[in-house]
Design a protein around this motif. Sequence first.
Motif, PDB file in Angstrom:
ATOM      1  N   THR A  57      21.276   8.546   8.756  1.00 33.61           N
ATOM      2  CA  THR A  57      21.011   8.940  10.132  1.00 33.61           C
ATOM      3  C   THR A  57      22.321   8.969  10.906  1.00 33.61           C
ATOM      4  O   THR A  57      23.244   8.206  10.608  1.00 33.61           O
ATOM      5  N   TYR A  58      22.402   9.849  11.885  1.00 29.90           N
ATOM      6  CA  TYR A  58      23.598   9.953  12.707  1.00 29.90           C
ATOM      7  C   TYR A  58      23.196  10.222  14.151  1.00 29.90           C
ATOM      8  O   TYR A  58      22.201  10.901  14.415  1.00 29.90           O
ATOM      9  N   PHE A  59      24.011   9.691  15.051  1.00 35.00           N
ATOM     10  CA  PHE A  59      23.775   9.862  16.477  1.00 35.00           C
ATOM     11  C   PHE A  59      25.100  10.082  17.187  1.00 35.00           C
ATOM     12  O   PHE A  59      26.124   9.531  16.780  1.00 35.00           O
ATOM     13  N   PRO A  60      25.109  10.824  18.252  1.00 36.80           N
ATOM     14  CA  PRO A  60      26.329  10.908  19.067  1.00 36.80           C
ATOM     15  C   PRO A  60      26.496   9.613  19.850  1.00 36.80           C
ATOM     16  O   PRO A  60      25.540   8.843  20.043  1.00 36.80           O
ATOM     17  N   ASP A  61      27.699   9.393  20.323  1.00 35.07           N
ATOM     18  CA  ASP A  61      27.992   8.146  21.026  1.00 35.07           C
ATOM     19  C   ASP A  61      27.093   7.926  22.242  1.00 35.07           C
ATOM     20  O   ASP A  61      26.758   6.793  22.577  1.00 35.07           O
ATOM     21  N   GLY A  62      26.697   8.988  22.901  1.00 39.03           N
ATOM     22  CA  GLY A  62      25.933   8.859  24.131  1.00 39.03           C
ATOM     23  C   GLY A  62      24.546   8.256  23.969  1.00 39.03           C
ATOM     24  O   GLY A  62      23.971   7.742  24.936  1.00 39.03           O
TER      25      GLY A  62
END
Length: 125
Positions: A57-62
């Motif tokens: 899984t990956y997410f942007p910093d925001g």
Amino acid sequence: VQLQASGGGYVQAGGSLRLSCAASGRTFSTYAMGWFRQAPGKEREFVAYISWSGGSTYFPDGVKGRFTVSRDNAKSTVYLQMNSLKPEDTAVYYCAASRRALGSGYVVAERYEYWGQGTQVTVSS
């Protein structure tokens, strides 16, 4: 594959929502899934990615630390759990699917082949 997003709504800042994206077809487990959002006057932006197995899984910093993504391949559904919501999270949220190897392109909307219709999330201050 056809995608149907749901679960959006109106919530106060600090609240939570869980979005769902139900897919048709029997091959859901072969698709990597992404979530994107688009606020009025802004470009569509990447929110979350989950691999076909759910192992990556990956997410942007925001949104990192506030959003989680999961999938239930038996139910052909992917979920986006959104906690500690902020007014800047207000947008239409879209789920997307891809059978192609995305590599680092999982953040690029154009790399996904199929899209749901979007569900509105509104966060009040």
